[in-house]
Design a protein around this motif. Structure first.
Motif, PDB file in Angstrom:
ATOM      1  N   LEU A   1       0.837  -1.211   0.000  1.00 46.70           N
ATOM      2  CA  LEU A   1       0.000   0.000   0.000  1.00 46.70           C
ATOM      3  C   LEU A   1       0.870   1.258   0.000  1.00 46.70           C
ATOM      4  N   SER A   2       1.921   1.250   0.820  1.00 49.23           N
ATOM      5  CA  SER A   2       2.803   2.416   0.894  1.00 49.23           C
ATOM      6  C   SER A   2       3.430   2.719  -0.463  1.00 49.23           C
ATOM      7  N   LEU A   3       3.855   1.659  -1.164  1.00 51.39           N
ATOM      8  CA  LEU A   3       4.465   1.867  -2.483  1.00 51.39           C
ATOM      9  C   LEU A   3       3.470   2.493  -3.447  1.00 51.39           C
ATOM     10  N   LYS A   4       2.238   1.991  -3.437  1.00 46.81           N
ATOM     11  CA  LYS A   4       1.210   2.542  -4.329  1.00 46.81           C
ATOM     12  C   LYS A   4       0.997   4.020  -4.031  1.00 46.81           C
ATOM     13  N   VAL A   5       0.769   4.307  -2.746  1.00 52.01           N
ATOM     14  CA  VAL A   5       0.511   5.707  -2.358  1.00 52.01           C
ATOM     15  C   VAL A   5       1.699   6.580  -2.729  1.00 52.01           C
ATOM     16  N   ALA A   6       2.920   6.084  -2.431  1.00 59.71           N
ATOM     17  CA  ALA A   6       4.111   6.899  -2.674  1.00 59.71           C
ATOM     18  C   ALA A   6       4.283   7.168  -4.165  1.00 59.71           C
ATOM     19  N   PHE A   7       4.015   6.161  -4.990  1.00 58.03           N
ATOM     20  CA  PHE A   7       4.143   6.345  -6.443  1.00 58.03           C
ATOM     21  C   PHE A   7       3.161   7.407  -6.931  1.00 58.03           C
ATOM     22  N   LEU A   8       1.897   7.257  -6.521  1.00 62.36           N
ATOM     23  CA  LEU A   8       0.874   8.226  -6.944  1.00 62.36           C
ATOM     24  C   LEU A   8       1.197   9.619  -6.408  1.00 62.36           C
TER      25      LEU A   8
ATOM     26  N   LEU B   1      12.998  17.918 -11.617  1.00 56.98           N
ATOM     27  CA  LEU B   1      11.771  17.131 -11.523  1.00 56.98           C
ATOM     28  C   LEU B   1      12.077  15.736 -10.983  1.00 56.98           C
ATOM     29  N   VAL B   2      13.210  15.185 -11.419  1.00 56.03           N
ATOM     30  CA  VAL B   2      13.581  13.858 -10.916  1.00 56.03           C
ATOM     31  C   VAL B   2      13.847  13.922  -9.420  1.00 56.03           C
ATOM     32  N   SER B   3      14.587  14.945  -8.973  1.00 58.64           N
ATOM     33  CA  SER B   3      14.846  15.002  -7.517  1.00 58.64           C
ATOM     34  C   SER B   3      13.562  15.262  -6.745  1.00 58.64           C
ATOM     35  N   ALA B   4      12.659  16.090  -7.306  1.00 57.97           N
ATOM     36  CA  ALA B   4      11.383  16.326  -6.628  1.00 57.97           C
ATOM     37  C   ALA B   4      10.576  15.035  -6.546  1.00 57.97           C
ATOM     38  N   TRP B   5      10.617  14.243  -7.601  1.00 58.56           N
ATOM     39  CA  TRP B   5       9.873  12.969  -7.606  1.00 58.56           C
ATOM     40  C   TRP B   5      10.404  12.047  -6.500  1.00 58.56           C
ATOM     41  N   LEU B   6      11.728  11.928  -6.450  1.00 58.08           N
ATOM     42  CA  LEU B   6      12.323  11.035  -5.451  1.00 58.08           C
ATOM     43  C   LEU B   6      12.057  11.536  -4.034  1.00 58.08           C
ATOM     44  N   LEU B   7      12.183  12.854  -3.847  1.00 56.41           N
ATOM     45  CA  LEU B   7      11.975  13.425  -2.514  1.00 56.41           C
ATOM     46  C   LEU B   7      10.540  13.191  -2.043  1.00 56.41           C
ATOM     47  N   THR B   8       9.563  13.476  -2.899  1.00 55.83           N
ATOM     48  CA  THR B   8       8.166  13.315  -2.487  1.00 55.83           C
ATOM     49  C   THR B   8       7.825  11.842  -2.314  1.00 55.83           C
ATOM     50  N   PHE B   9       8.471  10.982  -3.103  1.00 56.74           N
ATOM     51  CA  PHE B   9       8.260   9.542  -2.944  1.00 56.74           C
ATOM     52  C   PHE B   9       8.690   9.109  -1.540  1.00 56.74           C
ATOM     53  N   THR B  10       9.880   9.547  -1.119  1.00 53.58           N
ATOM     54  CA  THR B  10      10.357   9.139   0.206  1.00 53.58           C
ATOM     55  C   THR B  10       9.519   9.775   1.310  1.00 53.58           C
ATOM     56  N   ILE B  11       9.098  11.029   1.109  1.00 55.08           N
ATOM     57  CA  ILE B  11       8.294  11.678   2.142  1.00 55.08           C
ATOM     58  C   ILE B  11       6.986  10.910   2.341  1.00 55.08           C
ATOM     59  N   SER B  12       6.376  10.527   1.241  1.00 61.39           N
ATOM     60  CA  SER B  12       5.121   9.774   1.327  1.00 61.39           C
ATOM     61  C   SER B  12       5.352   8.411   1.984  1.00 61.39           C
TER      62      SER B  12
ATOM     63  N   LEU C   1      -0.676  17.043  -0.690  1.00 64.89           N
ATOM     64  CA  LEU C   1      -0.598  18.398  -0.148  1.00 64.89           C
ATOM     65  C   LEU C   1       0.826  18.676   0.352  1.00 64.89           C
ATOM     66  N   LEU C   2       1.373  17.698   1.081  1.00 63.71           N
ATOM     67  CA  LEU C   2       2.723  17.829   1.621  1.00 63.71           C
ATOM     68  C   LEU C   2       3.761  17.752   0.503  1.00 63.71           C
ATOM     69  N   GLY C   3       3.568  16.773  -0.386  1.00 63.27           N
ATOM     70  CA  GLY C   3       4.523  16.555  -1.471  1.00 63.27           C
ATOM     71  C   GLY C   3       4.581  17.738  -2.412  1.00 63.27           C
ATOM     72  N   MET C   4       3.419  18.328  -2.681  1.00 59.13           N
ATOM     73  CA  MET C   4       3.374  19.479  -3.577  1.00 59.13           C
ATOM     74  C   MET C   4       4.232  20.612  -3.028  1.00 59.13           C
ATOM     75  N   ALA C   5       4.163  20.850  -1.713  1.00 59.26           N
ATOM     76  CA  ALA C   5       4.940  21.932  -1.105  1.00 59.26           C
ATOM     77  C   ALA C   5       6.433  21.697  -1.323  1.00 59.26           C
ATOM     78  N   TYR C   6       6.900  20.463  -1.083  1.00 62.24           N
ATOM     79  CA  TYR C   6       8.317  20.163  -1.269  1.00 62.24           C
ATOM     80  C   TYR C   6       8.708  20.244  -2.735  1.00 62.24           C
ATOM     81  N   ALA C   7       7.856  19.686  -3.619  1.00 63.13           N
ATOM     82  CA  ALA C   7       8.175  19.705  -5.051  1.00 63.13           C
ATOM     83  C   ALA C   7       8.275  21.146  -5.549  1.00 63.13           C
ATOM     84  N   THR C   8       7.381  22.003  -5.055  1.00 63.63           N
ATOM     85  CA  THR C   8       7.415  23.406  -5.488  1.00 63.63           C
ATOM     86  C   THR C   8       8.753  24.045  -5.134  1.00 63.63           C
TER      87      THR C   8
END
Lengths: 279, 306
Positions: free
Chosen positions: A66-73, A195-206, A147-154
């Motif tokens: 479940l965590s992987l699914k959520v983190a990917f999305l 974008l790649v670093s933002a993707w990885l960062l938000t993935f780990t945060i999730s 919501l959290l991931g968007m803030a970091y990605a921004t």
């Protein structure tokens, strides 16, 4: 400026002590995960049995999936929303409500998660009462993480966008490219790495989030951090050490590969620049 | 003209997407929390704040929760101790993190990316697991506990009131602060590093030429120039610390009162949603000033970058 000898050694010592502090618990987790004793204070020899027990641990495995699914999305959604938000903040200097907008983008970075989680849940409950959906589960956890991931990605994309040379985009415009074409063909390739670093960062945060997940998860939707947290709360648990050691291994390999790729690309860039300068 | 028109509508759409998302999932939920904090709970449903009866709208606000919070000194103590622990954590992070970021920014430019990577690495490793690791290190017989007690540092900690008595480190104010400093240190280092590494070193050379000693130059030039980084870092540590839940739950003791835990307990244990909302509203009010300062400096930092 030449640093004095004392300064140099003091600086090195401070950095070394700081890194020791930062890495001590990580090393400890890995070491404990091979300890035959369930208590961290006694070393009773090397074992792999905690890893073995993970394979039969249905709760952890289901949580992990479940965590992987959520983190990917979350990572995909955050990068899209974060890129758009960063673009708005960097390119559009004036529009109605800009202050509110930039405040709202940054706020989830610092707002205590307990408050964000509580407010989102109370809203979802109210909506659910009125409309009959959504049920608490993957989608609701995803919204919270987004919501959290968007803030970091921004933040990540914004800093890269700010460093871009606006003349390249202006040149494309002068040559007749429409704004959308400029974005897809000029801007996007230049910010791709962020974008790649933002993707990885938000993935780990999730993948790591406890508080939002707990507020927004429903029965039967337990993420891995929630499983780990409930076990850790009760006391020390060797299976958690094994999970930790696996995470550490995966993360270290990922970071080493990434830094190798970045270093190689950087060297290539310097070589190209040198060649261009010679020509 | 044609192009201008499509640009204009495209621009609107680009702004609307993230804006709508944040309004819907960030601002609107806060308004709901505010509403529920003044509602009365009946069984599982809330009474409507606004009711329509006999041809008149009636606004029913219940400030009972707020009165209760004001009267019960336990809440006051909890808010106070949350701020206290957060402030202490911020001060310690600044004390450790400033020299750290400074020496990082002054290291040879070839090693800087590696140092940055080393700071980020713990960041990529699960925060929950790292906090859990301290449980093992600080519990009786754990490596750090043995070291601290063996060297007699626990006597000092007890004298400072960070642990109730020498010999026990886990579930004390000490373990809580250690966990928070550990977790939030990178949040202090990274903005400071970003700030200090951009500094114009010629200013220091100029100061030296004018006869300032390195120490004077540091206090009169480096520190004031890094003000934005200090503020950003401090806010990134202080504000989330005030509402921290996971670290107090894993490392804190029964006497370490934290507001995040109170909200969580009111919500999940007591099922008192209006009360949890009221406690949360007061906490938001408590951090809105630092939050505004943070946003101001964030905006200023972006201006100077451009």
């Amino acid at each position: 400026m030449k640093a004095s000898r004392f300064n140099l050694w003091f600086g090195r010592a401070w950095l070394a002590a700081g890194f020791f502090f930062l890495f001590l618990p990580i090393v400890a987790l890995v070491v404990y995960s091979f300890n035959d004793s369930p208590l961290p204070n006694v070393w009773r020899g090397f074992t792999l049995r905690w890893y073995q027990s993970l394979l039969n641990d249905g709760e952890i495995i289901a949580g992990f999936v479940l965590s992987l699914k959520v983190a990917f999305l979350t990572a995909c959604g955050s990068v899209v929303l974060g890129t758009v938000a960063a673009f708005v903040l960097v390119k559009y200097k004036r529009f109605a409500g800009r202050t509110v907008f930039s405040g709202m983008v940054n706020a989830p970075l610092v707002m205590p998660e307990v408050v964000v989680g509580l407010s989102l849940l109370l809203m979802l409950v109210s909506v659910q009462r009125a409309l009959g959906f959504p049920e608490r589960g993957l989608v609701t956890i995803w919204i919270g993480h987004l919501l959290l991931g968007m803030a970091y990605a921004t933040v990540v994309v914004q800093s890269r966008l700010q460093d871009l040379n606006p003349r390249l985009e202006e040149a494309a415009m002068d040559l007749g490219a429409r704004p959308a074409q400029v974005f897809w063909l000029v801007t996007l390739p230049m910010i791709a790495q962020s974008l790649v670093s933002a993707w990885l960062l938000t993935f780990t945060i999730s993948l790591d989030d406890v508080v939002l997940s707990n507020f927004l998860s429903g029965p039967g939707a337990t993420t891995m951090p929630l499983v780990i947290f409930s076990r850790a709360r009760l006391g020390l648990n060797p299976s958690v050490n094994a999970v930790a050691a696996i995470t550490v291994a995966v993360v270290s390999i990922g970071v080493i590969v990434a830094s190798y790729v970045i270093a190689r690309r950087e060297r290539q860039r310097l070589l190209d620049a040198a060649a261009a300068a010679r020509a | 003209m044609q192009r201008f028109k499509s640009w204009f509508t495209g621009r609107r759409l680009v702004i609307a997407v993230p804006y709508a998302f944040l309004l819907l999932f960030f601002l609107f939920p806060f308004l709901i929390v505010g509403k529920i904090s003044v509602s009365e709970m009946e069984a599982v449903a809330f009474k409507d704040v606004i009711t329509f009866a006999d041809g008149v709208f009636q606004l029913t606000l219940k400030f009972g929760n707020y009165l209760y919070i004001a009267e019960d000194s336990l809440y006051f103590k909890t808010y106070l101790s949350s701020v206290h622990y957060a402030a202490l954590t911020t001060a310690l992070c600044l004390f450790i993190g400033y020299p750290f970021a400074y020496f990082m920014a002054r290291a040879r430019s070839t090693v800087q990316p590696a140092l940055l990577m080393l700071v980020m690495l713990p960041f990529w490793t699960s925060f929950l697991l790292r906090v859990y690791a301290w449980k093992g290190l600080l519990s009786d017989g754990g490596v750090v506990a043995q070291f601290v007690i063996g060297t007699g540092i626990d006597q000092l900690l007890a004298a400072l009131g960070l642990i109730p008595a020498p010999g026990k480190l886990m579930n004390t104010p000490f373990s809580l602060i250690l966990g928070m400093v550990y977790t939030y240190l990178p949040f202090m280092i990274l903005p400071l590093y970003a700030n200090l590494s951009k500094m114009d070193l010629r200013l220091l050379e100029a100061a030296a030429d004018l006869g300032a000693s390195p120490w004077v130059a540091f206090w009169k030039i480096t520190v004031p120039l890094s003000k934005a980084g200090i503020i950003a870092g401090s806010m990134l540590v202080f504000i989330p610390c005030v509402g921290e839940y996971v670290i107090p739950e894993l490392l804190g003791g029964p006497e370490t009162l934290m507001i995040g835990r109170v909200i969580w307990d009111e919500f999940f244990s007591n099922n008192d949603w209006p009360m949890a909302s009221s406690v949360a509203v007061i906490m938001i009010l408590l951090i809105i000033v630092p939050l505004a300062i943070f946003n101001k400096y964030q905006a200023e930092a972006q201006e100077t970058v451009r």
